[in-house]
Design an enzyme around this catalytic site. Structure first.
Site, PDB file in Angstrom:
ATOM      1  N   TYR A 148       0.821  -1.214   0.000  1.00  0.00           N
ATOM      2  CA  TYR A 148       0.000   0.000   0.000  1.00  0.00           C
ATOM      3  C   TYR A 148       0.854   1.263   0.000  1.00  0.00           C
ATOM      4  CZ  TYR A 148      -4.665  -1.932   0.934  1.00  0.00           C
ATOM      5  OH  TYR A 148      -5.877  -2.559   0.837  1.00  0.00           O
TER       6      TYR A 148
ATOM      7  N   LYS B 140       2.998 -15.148   3.142  1.00  0.00           N
ATOM      8  CA  LYS B 140       3.224 -15.949   1.933  1.00  0.00           C
ATOM      9  C   LYS B 140       4.732 -16.201   1.851  1.00  0.00           C
ATOM     10  CE  LYS B 140       1.736 -17.899  -1.908  1.00  0.00           C
ATOM     11  NZ  LYS B 140       0.821 -19.059  -1.927  1.00  0.00           N
TER      12      LYS B 140
ATOM     13  N   ASP C   5      -3.086 -18.246   1.264  1.00  0.00           N
ATOM     14  CA  ASP C   5      -4.082 -19.009   0.492  1.00  0.00           C
ATOM     15  C   ASP C   5      -4.743 -20.064   1.378  1.00  0.00           C
ATOM     16  OD1 ASP C   5      -1.586 -20.249   0.611  1.00  0.00           O
ATOM     17  OD2 ASP C   5      -1.675 -21.065  -1.425  1.00  0.00           O
TER      18      ASP C   5
ATOM     19  N   ASP D  37      -6.444  -6.821   4.362  1.00  0.00           N
ATOM     20  CA  ASP D  37      -7.565  -6.203   3.652  1.00  0.00           C
ATOM     21  C   ASP D  37      -8.484  -7.298   3.119  1.00  0.00           C
ATOM     22  OD1 ASP D  37      -9.071  -4.165   2.297  1.00  0.00           O
ATOM     23  OD2 ASP D  37      -8.039  -4.745   0.441  1.00  0.00           O
TER      24      ASP D  37
ATOM     25  N   ASP E 176     -12.328  -8.840   4.883  1.00  0.00           N
ATOM     26  CA  ASP E 176     -13.613  -8.854   4.171  1.00  0.00           C
ATOM     27  C   ASP E 176     -14.201 -10.264   4.192  1.00  0.00           C
ATOM     28  OD1 ASP E 176     -13.645  -6.155   3.417  1.00  0.00           O
ATOM     29  OD2 ASP E 176     -14.320  -6.635   1.385  1.00  0.00           O
TER      30      ASP E 176
HETATM   31  C1  IPM Z   1     -10.423  -1.059   3.836  1.00  0.00           C
HETATM   32  C2  IPM Z   1     -10.624  -0.517   2.450  1.00  0.00           C
HETATM   33  C3  IPM Z   1      -9.452   0.389   2.110  1.00  0.00           C
HETATM   34  C4  IPM Z   1      -8.214  -0.481   2.107  1.00  0.00           C
HETATM   35  C5  IPM Z   1      -9.590   1.179   0.788  1.00  0.00           C
HETATM   36  C6  IPM Z   1     -10.846   2.009   0.786  1.00  0.00           C
HETATM   37  C7  IPM Z   1      -8.397   2.016   0.530  1.00  0.00           C
HETATM   38  O1  IPM Z   1     -10.799  -1.547   1.537  1.00  0.00           O
HETATM   39  O2  IPM Z   1     -10.347  -0.255   4.778  1.00  0.00           O
HETATM   40  O3  IPM Z   1     -10.375  -2.283   3.984  1.00  0.00           O
HETATM   41  O4  IPM Z   1      -7.887  -1.125   1.110  1.00  0.00           O
HETATM   42  O5  IPM Z   1      -7.564  -0.542   3.148  1.00  0.00           O
HETATM   43 MG    MG Z   2     -10.942  -3.455   2.442  1.00  0.00          MG
END
Ligand code: IPM
Ligand code: MG
Length: 360
Positions: free
Chosen positions: A135, A195, A227, A251, A255
């Site tokens: 990032y 990884k 993975d 990230d 999710d």
């Molecule tokens: C998160 C989001 C952010 C990230 C984006 C909006 C930059 O997906 O906070 O998980 O990738 O960190």
């Molecule tokens: Mg995210």
């Protein structure tokens, strides 16, 4: 106590309004000041993180954040995209430690895409490193204005980078979180995800986390390739306690983990620096497709406000009051559309916020 309120784009303003309502109902004497961030800030001030917004956030004890981003900004040069606001805040405030709990509320086990027996009682904490990795490594691409232009370039790259101190400090955060959770009856285990079979940054990550782990003999440590971790999360998520990982893997995995719980609309998050200053935001995004319709779930933001009280403002009892109020509302059968199922009552964003205030 002073907090910066940064609602942002999409559903941000609606959900943050509900969290502010809840904070005001608690009457803790918190001073609140709002500012524009993300796409709306770009539209008004020409930048997603205007200097005044950054100043407000820097000087506040904590930031309550909604969400940023909208497809209408997809064509903008990268440095002006709404996402740069949250990345800029993380970097400027040195918010290196991101806590993303994935908790399955008993009342919502049926809303998960996995069988209820796999997720009922799920309680994972993902500790994501937030200010390093690919990032923030050196990029180069045909839309990278900061790096000069490469007209017609057919090649682009990003640099994945970690240093020992960056890994050490996030590892300590993860082990300390595992110790706290162990004291509260959890397993006391850290799973480090990398990884290392392919990436040099991951080999460093694994070596450093292992070394830091020696200082925490009461906490079990294991390592998984990312993975495999992604697979294990859907195979049997309850095997995990604390997961610690880098920015990019965190990230993605956060999710994935969030959706196991039934709704990403329920999950708060905290991003902390070493001074206990934090940014608190729902784990979900700006959802521009449902913005302005009063159907978004405000609970993740309301629960983020609870985390803010706990982590940055030293108000554990108020945090618990909010969490108990949310449980009460769920137990009464109130649901926003994302977690609605037969036999429950579907309510809108503001009704959900009102219900939490009433429960308080
Ligand atoms: C998160 C989001 C952010 C990230 C984006 C909006 C930059 O997906 O906070 O998980 O990738 O960190
Ligand atoms: Mg995210």
């Amino acid at each position: 106590m002073k907090i910066a309120i940064l609602p942002g784009d999409g559903i941000g303003p609606e959900i943050v309004d509900e969290a502010v309502k809840v904070l005001e109902a608690l009457d803790l004497g918190i001073e609140m000041e709002s500012a524009l961030v993300g796409g709306v800030a770009y539209q008004v001030h020409g930048h997603p993180l205007p200097p005044a917004t950054l100043k407000l956030a820097t000087e506040a004890d904590a930031v309550l954040f909604g969400a940023v981003g909208d497809w209408k900004y997809d064509q903008l040069e990268r440095s002006l995209r709404p996402e740069q606001a949250i990345l800029g805040l993380r970097k400027s405030l040195e918010l290196f430690a991101n806590f993303r709990p994935a908790i399955c509320h008993a009342a919502l086990a049926g809303a998960s895409s996995l069988r209820p027996d796999l997720v009922a009682g799920l309680d994972i904490l993902i500790v994501r490193e937030l200010t390093g990795d690919v990032y923030f490594g050196q990029p180069r691409g045909h839309r990278t204005a900061t790096d000069g232009h490469f007209p017609g370039s057919e090649e682009a790259f990003d640099t994945m980078r970690y240093s020992r101190p960056e890994i050490e400090r996030i590892a300590h955060v993860a082990f300390e979180a595992a110790q706290k959770r162990k004291a509260a009856g959890r397993a006391g285990r850290v799973t480090s995800v990398d990884k290392a079979n392919v990436l040099e940054t991951s080999q460093l990550w694994r070596d450093v986390v292992t070394q830091v782990g020696l200082q925490y003999p009461d906490i079990a440590l294991d390592h998984l390739y990312v993975d495999n971790a992604a697979m294990q999360l859907v195979r049997s998520p309850k095997q995990f306690d604390v997961i610690v990982t880098g920015n990019l893997f965190g990230d993605i995995l956060s999710d994935e983990a969030s959706m196991l719980t039934g709704s990403i609309g329920m999950l708060p998050s905290a991003s902390m620096n070493a001074r206990r200053q934090g940014l608190f935001e729902p784990s979900h995004g700006s959802a521009p497709d449902i913005a302005g319709q009063n159907i978004a779930n405000p609970l993740a933001t309301i629960l983020s406000a609870a985390m803010m009280l706990r982590f940055s403002l030293n108000h554990e009892s108020a945090a618990q009051q909010i969490e108990a109020a949310v449980q009460k509302v769920l137990a009464r059968g109130l649901r926003t559309a994302d977690i609605h199922s037969t036999g429950t009552v579907c309510v809108g964003t503001s009704q959900m916020g009102d219900a939490v205030v009433n429960a308080l």
